[in-house]
Design an enzyme around this catalytic site. Structure first.
Site, PDB file in Angstrom:
ATOM      1  CB  SER A   1      -0.133   2.249  -4.507  1.00  0.00           C
ATOM      2  OG  SER A   1       0.766   1.893  -3.262  1.00  0.00           O
TER       3      SER A   1
ATOM      4  N   GLY B   1       0.873   6.121  -6.658  1.00  0.00           N
ATOM      5  CA  GLY B   1      -0.090   4.984  -7.580  1.00  0.00           C
ATOM      6  C   GLY B   1       0.162   5.036  -8.890  1.00  0.00           C
TER       7      GLY B   1
ATOM      8  CG  ASP C   1       3.690   0.798  -5.155  1.00  0.00           C
ATOM      9  OD1 ASP C   1       4.321  -0.281  -5.235  1.00  0.00           O
ATOM     10  OD2 ASP C   1       2.971   0.648  -4.086  1.00  0.00           O
TER      11      ASP C   1
ATOM     12  CB  THR D   1      -0.947  -0.137   1.074  1.00  0.00           C
ATOM     13  OG1 THR D   1      -1.982   1.037   1.129  1.00  0.00           O
ATOM     14  CG2 THR D   1      -0.232   0.223   2.530  1.00  0.00           C
TER      15      THR D   1
END
Length: 173
Positions: free
Chosen positions: A164, A158, A161, A2
């Site tokens: 995420s 986001g 990654d 996350t």
């Protein structure tokens, strides 16, 4: 995996996280709420790691807040001590950022309770991307609020990654 990021600017603290939950190589859910309010809505927490472990830690932290009447640092230190020494808790795989209107801390299972040096904390697989983005925005002259910096940092993390996503929850205290 996350991304959780927390920023302090102009007397405001904002914390946000993405909503992706993965199981192995698959996205299982994209709308997980990893940022929550606790203790009379005066404290916000964000978690990275195993979901079940994060819920256990959140509940324990909430009990510490009640016991210590909302004192953030005392509650975080007591949680870290218990997390480190209690045999059943030692194997929990999660980290958390806790924040109130004036302080925020990273709390880990290895006993760390860390206050940020540069008004930014970030954890999770996208944490380093979010931290770099937030620091760059804090160091640049702009009119962005803490909440807007968190939103932009989560967006950048986001984009980079794979663990995420762009379904963000952001809270401000």
């Amino acid at each position: 995996m996350t991304t959780i990021v927390c920023v302090r600017k102009d007397g405001k603290v904002a914390i946000g996280g993405d909503g992706q939950a993965t199981l192995g190589n698959c996205v299982e859910k994209g709308t997980v709420r990893k940022v929550r309010r606790l203790y009379k809505d005066k404290v916000v927490t964000g978690f990275a790691g195993s979901t079940a472990d994060a819920f256990i830690l959140r509940d324990l932290f909430e009990k510490k807040l009640e016991l210590h009447q909302g004192h953030l640092v005392k509650s975080a230190v007591e949680l870290a001590k218990e997390w480190r020494t209690e045999r059943s808790l030692r194997k929990l795989e999660a980290m958390m950022i806790v924040a109130n209107e004036s302080e925020f801390l990273l709390v880990s299972g290895s006993g760390d309770v860390i206050e940020p040096e540069f008004d930014v904390l970030a954890i999770g697989s996208g944490g380093n991307y979010a931290k770099a983005a937030a620091l760059a925005l804090l160091r640049t002259e702009n009119n962005l609020s803490a909440k807007e910096i968190v939103a932009e940092a989560l967006k950048i993390a986001g984009d980079i990654d794979i663990y995420s996503n762009h379904n963000h929850v952001i809270e401000e205290v």
